[in-house]
Enzyme design. Structure first.
Site, mmCIF file in Angstrom:
data_model
loop_
_atom_site.group_PDB
_atom_site.id
_atom_site.type_symbol
_atom_site.label_atom_id
_atom_site.label_comp_id
_atom_site.label_asym_id
_atom_site.label_seq_id
_atom_site.Cartn_x
_atom_site.Cartn_y
_atom_site.Cartn_z
ATOM 1 C CG HIS A 105 -1.930 -1.015 1.273
ATOM 2 N ND1 HIS A 105 -3.024 -0.943 2.108
ATOM 3 C CD2 HIS A 105 -2.079 -2.176 0.581
ATOM 4 C CE1 HIS A 105 -3.792 -1.992 1.931
ATOM 5 N NE2 HIS A 105 -3.235 -2.759 1.008
ATOM 6 C CD GLU A 125 -2.054 4.115 3.101
ATOM 7 O OE1 GLU A 125 -1.753 3.496 2.045
ATOM 8 O OE2 GLU A 125 -3.202 4.098 3.579
ATOM 9 C CB CYS A 135 -6.523 -0.518 5.329
ATOM 10 S SG CYS A 135 -4.790 -1.060 5.247
ATOM 11 C CB CYS A 183 -1.982 1.645 6.237
ATOM 12 S SG CYS A 183 -1.587 0.783 4.691
#
Length: 167
Positions: free
Chosen positions: A71, A73, A101, A104
């Site tokens: 992801h 992040e 999410c 993260c």
């Protein structure tokens, strides 16, 4: 006198004044657009150090790398930690186009990111204001300051258009 930036090996240096939320989110939105062009869910992130220097920027790379943890992040947290030479990103700010999410959000807490700015809310998979609400649990080792709604309209539009094109 206005701000201006220049780039050297993907590190941004701001020549005058402090960055504003919109200018950093513009970088994150650019990363999200790049992710969309690769067929990735269009999420972009930028991690800014205490000295206002952009330490890392990325979009999602989960499909390209066959890595469910890639992801935006997670990638900027990893890259910034390498740049700083420490796993603690004290005094750093993270800008993301979509509410992080749970995975993260846990990484943000573990990295001790000072402030989290995000654009669009994610009622389905969010882990900050929705879903797991990671920072509200006593097990969260650190709770960053959280600011939502930064460039939310542009972030949500990008996501909506991406998913509409796939239906």
């Amino acid at each position: 006198m206005g701000e201006f930036a220049f780039c050297c090996n993907r590190l941004w240096f701001w020549a005058s004044g402090s960055m504003d939320f919109a200018s950093v989110m513009d970088i994150a939105l650019e990363e999200a657009r790049a992710a969309a062009s690769r067929g990735e869910v269009p999420v972009g992130a930028v991690l800014v150090g205490p000295d206002q220097q952009v330490l890392a920027q990325s979009g999602n790379h989960t499909r390209e790398r066959n890595d469910p943890t890639a992801h935006a992040e997670m990638l900027v947290i990893r890259d910034a930690a390498k740049v700083l030479g420490t796993e603690r990103l004290l005094g750093c700010d993270l800008y993301v186009t979509l509410e992080p999410c749970a995975m993260c959000a846990a990484a943000i807490a573990a990295a001790r990111v000072a402030r989290l700015y995000y654009g669009a809310a994610d009622p389905k998979s969010g882990g900050v204001a929705h879903g797991a609400r990671v920072f509200s649990h006593p097990q969260s080792h650190h709770v960053p300051e959280v600011y939502d709604g930064i460039s939310a309209t542009a972030s949500a539009k990008l996501l909506r258009e991406f998913f509409e094109a796939r239906r």
